[in-house]
Scaffold this active site. Sequence first.
Site, mmCIF file in Angstrom:
data_model
loop_
_atom_site.group_PDB
_atom_site.id
_atom_site.type_symbol
_atom_site.label_atom_id
_atom_site.label_comp_id
_atom_site.label_asym_id
_atom_site.label_seq_id
_atom_site.Cartn_x
_atom_site.Cartn_y
_atom_site.Cartn_z
ATOM 1 N N CYS A 112 -21.651 -12.020 -2.498
ATOM 2 C CA CYS A 112 -22.558 -11.119 -1.790
ATOM 3 C C CYS A 112 -24.082 -11.484 -1.894
ATOM 4 O O CYS A 112 -24.867 -11.148 -1.196
ATOM 5 C CB CYS A 112 -22.326 -9.570 -2.206
ATOM 6 S SG CYS A 112 -20.703 -9.061 -1.890
ATOM 7 N N CYS A 123 -19.173 -0.434 7.529
ATOM 8 C CA CYS A 123 -19.661 -1.425 6.274
ATOM 9 C C CYS A 123 -18.707 -2.709 6.143
ATOM 10 O O CYS A 123 -19.005 -3.791 5.820
ATOM 11 C CB CYS A 123 -19.336 -0.646 4.804
ATOM 12 S SG CYS A 123 -17.597 -0.326 4.658
ATOM 13 N N ASP A 159 0.583 -1.116 0.025
ATOM 14 C CA ASP A 159 0.030 0.135 0.145
ATOM 15 C C ASP A 159 0.718 1.330 0.094
ATOM 16 O O ASP A 159 0.474 2.463 0.302
ATOM 17 C CB ASP A 159 -0.973 -0.092 1.260
ATOM 18 C CG ASP A 159 -2.062 1.219 1.206
ATOM 19 O OD1 ASP A 159 -2.315 1.489 -0.076
ATOM 20 O OD2 ASP A 159 -2.611 1.520 2.183
#
Length: 381
Positions: free
Chosen positions: A195, A251, A141
């Site tokens: 999902c 979330c 990252d």
Amino acid sequence: MTPPRNPVPAARLREFIEAEAKTLGFDAVAVTRPDAIAEAGPRLGAFVEAGRHGTMEWMAETLQRRAHPNALWPEARSVIMLAMNYGPDENPLALLDRRDRAAISVYARNRDYHDVIKGKLKTLAQKFSARTGEDVKVFVDTAPVMEKPLAAAAGLGWQGKHTNLVSREFGSWLFLGSIFTTAELPVDAPEIDHCGSCRACLDICPTKAFPAPYQIDARRCISYLTIEHKGPIPHEFRAAMGNRIYGCDDCLAVCPWNKFAQATREAKLAARDDLAAPALADLLRLDDTAFREKFAGSPIKRIGRDRFVRSVLIAAGNSNDPGLLPLVESLLADPSPLVRGAAVWALSRLAGRERFDRLRLASMEQDDDVKAEWVDAMEPA
């Protein structure tokens, strides 16, 4: 001089990678090709074109390299994706009801994961290179690498409707790192999307940061607002922030796949006692020296004291705790206009009208930098 490349049977090489990764504390490993994420480039381009990256200019500046990993290192033939579980030992959503406490994102409650993972990646990469004679580069990252699409392509999980990686084994709590190598390695099959019809991550977002499934507008995301955004928090999002002062896990935490998650095995990623649920009052007292001392080695240190206290003041304003008023009032005279402006808003939420007006009259004439905050605070909610 590069040592000669030693042919190693693919099965034995994979066993070696997995064994070494496990020894170093990684929880999952998989392999993909640098050209396996062709669809990620157009999605990122649309995200930037719509301005949803906010003030993160580096996303636009590195767009082509992000979209095409081979542009970062043309010689790379394989990408080894590694994941480390950082799962919490309790549901982070429970902390949102304790308004006198600050909610810090799970990932930032201890050491900076970049430091933890990069050292382990380097160790694994060096061992791999010594065994194969191939060249390697490691990324965590800190370079224009699209870790989540690459991880999905490698089969470590799939990108959920909230755009984050989801794993059937570890839920939402995975840090990712990658080793690019010139070695030709057998690749893993990508994970499919599990999902289904679930919308839990979309519906829970306090600031409605998801324009549609699989899309995010960073400008509305609390993680962006508290970490990347350098200016005052836009008024429309302040109440919705609640006590979230650094990042947001809503979330992630609500995902049903977390029923399979487990607490991290890495001690450096487990929550420090003083960061699991810190008192807002203690954080409001931090000057620059105390901030740097408290968050040495933490990712929080990167944003600096002023942006951090700005967000703590928003949480104070949402706390309904008049006991915080003396600390809020003291910050009306802070050297930073960013802090002073947030203190005005917190004051308007906690103080009675008479007290607020008295302080407003004493301050507005002396502080042009935050005059707009005083004016806005007088407007009806």
